[in-house]
Design an enzyme around this catalytic site. Structure first.
Site, mmCIF file in Angstrom:
data_model
loop_
_atom_site.group_PDB
_atom_site.id
_atom_site.type_symbol
_atom_site.label_atom_id
_atom_site.label_comp_id
_atom_site.label_asym_id
_atom_site.label_seq_id
_atom_site.Cartn_x
_atom_site.Cartn_y
_atom_site.Cartn_z
ATOM 1 N N ASN A 209 0.853 -1.195 0.000
ATOM 2 C CA ASN A 209 0.000 0.000 0.000
ATOM 3 C C ASN A 209 0.887 1.243 0.000
ATOM 4 O O ASN A 209 2.106 1.157 0.079
ATOM 5 C CB ASN A 209 -0.957 -0.029 1.197
ATOM 6 C CG ASN A 209 -0.225 -0.036 2.512
ATOM 7 O OD1 ASN A 209 0.403 0.947 2.884
ATOM 8 N ND2 ASN A 209 -0.270 -1.159 3.218
ATOM 9 N N ARG A 210 0.254 2.398 -0.083
ATOM 10 C CA ARG A 210 0.972 3.650 -0.292
ATOM 11 C C ARG A 210 1.404 4.363 0.986
ATOM 12 O O ARG A 210 1.877 5.487 0.925
ATOM 13 C CB ARG A 210 0.092 4.628 -1.067
ATOM 14 C CG ARG A 210 -0.174 4.244 -2.487
ATOM 15 C CD ARG A 210 -1.139 5.246 -3.089
ATOM 16 N NE ARG A 210 -1.607 4.836 -4.403
ATOM 17 C CZ ARG A 210 -0.906 4.993 -5.517
ATOM 18 N NH1 ARG A 210 0.285 5.554 -5.464
ATOM 19 N NH2 ARG A 210 -1.399 4.609 -6.663
#
Ligand code: C5P
Length: 400
Positions: A209-210
Site C-alpha cells: 500500500n501507499r
C-alpha cells in the site's frame, strides 16, 4: 527578546567531539549556550574549544568565580539542560543526586527540562546498573534518548552510539518549544507502528500500500521529545531513523503483529499508525511466477490477516494501557470512524479523510481524533508533527 538559555553538559566519552557540532547548531539558531564539561571530558575536547564556540568561560568545578555562585546560578537560569554525551558514570551520578562537580550541581539546581543523550559501549548501556539509573532519571521526568545502533569506538558495533548532533538538536528544539512544562511522557513506554506492510506473492512481488510512514515517524519524534521510551515498529518506510527511538524492522502483517505484541507487553501506550494489509496471498510461490504463452494468469487467492489493533485493544497487556488506532475513510468519515472505534475497542481513533491533496505520503495531515468517552477533537490541516502532538495531548491525561 532574550535568547533561550541552554546548558550543554559534556561528559567524558569520545563522542564529546560531536557535541561541538551540537553547540554550533544551538548558538547559530539563537540560543545562549553555557558549556559545562566534566573534568574527564577535557581529555577529548579542551576547554578552549568550548569557550571559543560558546563565547562563555568554561569551568568543570565549583571553585571558580565563587562569588557568582555558579553551582546554583547556571542551573537556575537555564531553559534547557542537555547532556551530550552522557556517560554511564554521569548517568549514575545524576541518578543518585551526587554533586561532585559543576555539571552535577547544575543538574540538581535546574528546574527546566533536562535531556540526556547517552553514549557508551553496549555492555555498559545494557548493564542492570545503567538500566536502573536510566529508569530512575526517566521516572523523575528527564528525557533520556535511546542511543543509536552502529559503529562504536574501536572495532565494536552495537547499541550505544551518540545520535547525530543534528538529531539531538531537533530533540532540544522540540523540548524547548514545549516551554518549561515537564516532559509528560517521561517514564512511559510507547509503541508505535508505522509504514505499510508488504505481503509477498513470490520472491520478487508483493501486495502493498501507499503508506509513507511519515505520520508514525512524527509520532515517534514527538514522543521522544516528551520523554517517552519509544519502540517504533517500522514496515517498509525507507525513512531515516528518528533519533532516540528503538527501531524494529518488519515486512509483513504477520511480522508486524509479532513485533507489536512483544513490545506491547510492557507498554503504556500502543499507537497503530501503520497501514496493515487486511489480506495476504493464500499461497507463496517459492519461485517467480512465470507467464505462460496463451494462458490467462491464475487468480490470486487471498486470506485474511489478523486485526492487530483489535487484538491489542482486546488483550490489554496492562489494564491501564492506552490504545490508539488510525482510520482512513473516503466517505461518512465521522460515522464510520465512531463505528470503527467501537468495533476495534481502542481508546482513541485518528480518522482522516483520504483523497485529493490529503493523500498518503504528504507532509501534512488533517484529522479528527475520536475518543471512546465521546470526545471529538478536530485537528486542522497542518504538519504531521502537530497532529502527533495533539494525539499525545489526548493520551497524556488518560495515563494519569
Ligand atoms: O480496519 P482498518 O484497516 O480501517 O483499521 C485501521 C486501523 O487498524 C489502523 O490503526 C491499523 O494500524 C489497524 N489495523 C490492524 N490490523 C489490520 C488492519 C488494520 O491493526 N489487519
Amino acid at each position: 527578546m532574550e535568547k533561550p538559555k541552554v546548558v550543554l553538559g559534556v561528559s567524558g566519552g569520545i563522542a564529546a567531539y560531536k557535541a561541538c557540532e551540537l553547540l554550533r547548531r544551538l548558538t547559530e539558531s539563537g540560543h545562549d549556550v553555557r558549556v559545562v564539561p566534566t573534568e574527564a571530558s577535557l581529555h577529548f575536547v579542551g576547554a578552549a574549544t568550548w569557550s571559543a564556540l560558546s563565547g562563555h568561560p568554561v569551568s568543570t568545578e565549583v571553585w571558580n568565580d565563587v562569588h557568582e555562585v555558579p553551582h546554583v546560578r547556571i542551573g537556575q537560569h537555564a531553559d534547557l539542560v542537555v547532556v551530550a554525551p552522557a556517560t554511564a558514570d554521569l548517568l549514575a551520578r545524576a541518578a543518585h543526586g551526587l554533586a561532585d562537580d559543576l555539571l552535577t550541581n547544575t543538574l540538581l539546581t535546574a528546574r527546566c527540562p533536562v535531556v540526556f543523550a547517552p553514549a557508551m559501549h553496549t555492555e555498559m548501556w545494557e548493564h542492570p546498573a545503567t538500566r536502573e539509573n536510566v529508569a530512575t532519571l526517566r521516572r523523575r521526568g528527564a528525557v533520556v534518548i535511546e542511543p543509536a545502533v552502529g559503529r562504536l569506538t574501536g572495532v565494536d558495533t552495537g547499541k550505544g552510539r551518540l545520535p547525530d548532533p543534528g538529531e539531538i538538536f531537533e530533540v532540544c528544539r522540540r523540548v524547548l518549544a514545549r516551554g518549561p512544562a515537564a516532559p509528560d511522557l517521561a517514564g512511559r513506554h510507547v509503541v508505535i507502528s508505522a509504514g505499510g506492510t508488504r505481503e509477498p506473492l513470490d520472491p520478487v512481488r508483493y501486495l502493498g500500500n501507499r503508506s509513507s510512514g511519515k505520520q508514525g515517524y512524527a509520532l515517534a519524534r514527538t514522543a521522544v521529545a516528551r520523554g517517552a521510551r519509544v519502540t517504533l515498529v517500522e514496515a517498509n518506510t525507507g525513512l531515516p531513523d528518528p533519533s532516540g527511538a528503538d527501531i524494529v524492522r518488519v515486512g509483513t502483517a504477520t511480522q508486524l503483529r509479532e513485533a507489536v505484541l512483544k513490545a506491547a507487553a510492557d507498554a503504556d501506550v500502543v499507537v497503530m499508525a501503520a497501514a496493515v494489509a487486511d489480506f495476504r496471498p493464500a499461497e507463496y510461490a517459492a519461485g517467480k511466477i512465470k507467464k505462460k504463452d496463451g494462458q490467462e494468469p491464475a487468480p490470486i487467492a487471498l486470506v485474511r490477516n489478523p486485526d492487530i489493533l483489535a487484538e491489542v485493544a482486546g488483550r490489554r497487556a496492562r489494564p491501564e494501557q492506552i490504545v490508539v488506532g488510525f482510520a482512513a475513510e473516503t466517505d461518512n468519515v465521522l460515522a464510520n470512524g465512531r463505528e470503527k472505534l467501537r468495533r476495534k475497542g481502542c481508546d482513541l481513533l485518528v480518522v482522516n479523510e483520504v483523497g485529493e491533496r490529503r493523500t498518503f505520503g504528504a507532509e501534512e495531515n488533517e484529522a479528527v481524533v475520536l475518543a471512546a468517552d465521546g470526545g471529538e477533537t478536530p485537528v486542522p490541516f497542518g504538519p504531521k508533527e502537530a497532529l502527533a502532538d495533539t494525539v499525545w495531548d489526548l493520551v497524556s491525561p488518560r495515563l494519569a
